[in-house]
Design an enzyme around this catalytic site. Structure first.
Site, PDB file in Angstrom:
ATOM      1  N   ASP A  98       0.398  -7.675  -9.478  1.00 28.19           N
ATOM      2  CA  ASP A  98       0.967  -6.491  -8.859  1.00 28.19           C
ATOM      3  C   ASP A  98       1.623  -6.944  -7.540  1.00 28.19           C
ATOM      4  O   ASP A  98       1.400  -8.071  -7.092  1.00 28.19           O
ATOM      5  CB  ASP A  98      -0.194  -5.515  -8.597  1.00 28.19           C
ATOM      6  CG  ASP A  98       0.211  -4.354  -7.730  1.00 28.19           C
ATOM      7  OD1 ASP A  98       1.183  -3.672  -8.090  1.00 28.19           O
ATOM      8  OD2 ASP A  98      -0.432  -4.131  -6.681  1.00 28.19           O
ATOM      9  N   ASP A 114       2.704  -4.501  -4.315  1.00 27.27           N
ATOM     10  CA  ASP A 114       2.270  -3.808  -3.101  1.00 27.27           C
ATOM     11  C   ASP A 114       0.756  -3.835  -2.943  1.00 27.27           C
ATOM     12  O   ASP A 114       0.010  -3.437  -3.851  1.00 27.27           O
ATOM     13  CB  ASP A 114       2.724  -2.338  -3.139  1.00 27.27           C
ATOM     14  CG  ASP A 114       4.224  -2.209  -3.020  1.00 27.27           C
ATOM     15  OD1 ASP A 114       4.789  -2.736  -2.051  1.00 27.27           O
ATOM     16  OD2 ASP A 114       4.832  -1.581  -3.904  1.00 27.27           O
TER      17      ASP A 114
END
Ligand code: C5P
Ligand code: MG
Length: 286
Positions: free
Chosen positions: A38, A40
């Site tokens: 991922d 953020d």
């Protein structure tokens, strides 16, 4: 056991299982490994010196490209929906339509702002975006060992690419699945491209990209990095998976969420702003 797994930030439901997965992966060799991460609050920091760091969306929200009126509206959306995102008392079924609502409303507001493509680099430059400590080692090491890194983000692809480009780590082994901006012929934002990726549909996003996973079918050993329970489905497109080691950053609402993170991630990193543990694992695997 790796020394870093004794760091105070590390929590594991079953340390023996982690050990076994690592052993199998070492035995299979680093040419069978792929990393899916991922972006953020996983590759980027959650906070620095007590201040929250921005997500891809926040980089735009806080920028000169947005009118103060729209900034206010985007802040209101954040204040309404972020607490829902991290609320452990609500189910995914309950949160999902609300998350779609958040992303959709935010993207509509951004499109109204006639954002210019040629200004994105300066906006990222001027932002407080920060990759986690140890990012250079992570990206460079993966590149050096030709291990593919898929960054799978519900943020904004154009922004996240700019963050890693400016950090000098957008190497050729990096591939990005994210929400990309669509610009008109004069370089002004007119829409977002393709299917929306939000926090709870990464599985669907993965299944739309079978070509990528087909190319990587000789790499059935996966290291997954995330910070949300929605990130756990990022590897659902991987073909003939043999082993997966899931590492989850638990940044916020630690006490309320710890048990659910321990139940679903193999390694939980509590309020750890570094990539020390993932890096130690990668060094061990290569
Ligand atoms: O890269 P990642 O998948 O983590 O991106 C999603 C994050 O972006 C979410 O955790 C959410 O808090 C944040 N977000 C935001 N503003 C929006 C929509 C999502 O900051 N409008
Ligand atoms: Mg995240």
């Amino acid at each position: 056991m790796l020394a870093e797994l004794s760091n105070p930030s590390v929590c594991m439901r079953d340390p023996q299982r982690v050990q076994d997965i690592l052993q199998s992966m070492v035995k299979a060799g680093s040419n069978t490994v792929q990393v899916i991460s991922d972006f953020d609050m996983t590759l980027t920091r959650f906070a620095h010196n007590g201040k929250r760091c921005p997500t891809c969306h926040n980089i735009l929200d806080d920028s000169k490209l947005i009118s103060s009126d729209c900034r206010q509206k985007l802040k209101e959306l954040l204040n309404k929906y972020y607490p829902i995102e991290i609320d452990s008392s609500r189910s995914v079924e309950e949160k999902l339509p609300l998350m779609v609502e958040w992303w959709t409303k935010a993207h509509e507001i951004l499109v109204e702002q006639k954002i210019r493509k040629d200004l994105l680099a300066s906006v990222v430059q001027e932002s407080d975006a920060m990759l986690r400590e140890g990012y250079q080692l992570l990206f460079d090491h993966l590149h050096e060992h030709s291990i593919p890194l898929l960054i799978f983000s519900a943020g904004i692809g154009d922004i996240l690419e700019e963050v890693i480009r400016q950090a000098g780590v957008f190497h050729p082994n990096v591939k990005v699945f994210s929400n990309y901006m669509d610009f008109d012929e004069s370089g002004v934002l007119k829409a977002f491209k393709g299917e929306l990726i939000h926090i709870y549909n990464k599985r669907e996003g993965a299944l739309l990209n079978t070509g990528h996973f087909q190319e990587l079918r000789t790499r059935p050993n996966v290291l997954l990095l995330g910070d949300s329970l929605g990130d756990l489905t990022m590897a659902d497109g991987v073909q003939d998976m043999e082993n997966i080691l899931k590492i989850g950053f638990l940044n916020d609402k630690v006490e309320e969420r710890k048990q659910s993170y321990l139940d679903s991630y193999d390694i939980v990193l509590v309020k750890d702003e570094t990539l020390e543990v993932p890096n130690a694992i990668l060094l061990y695997l290569t």
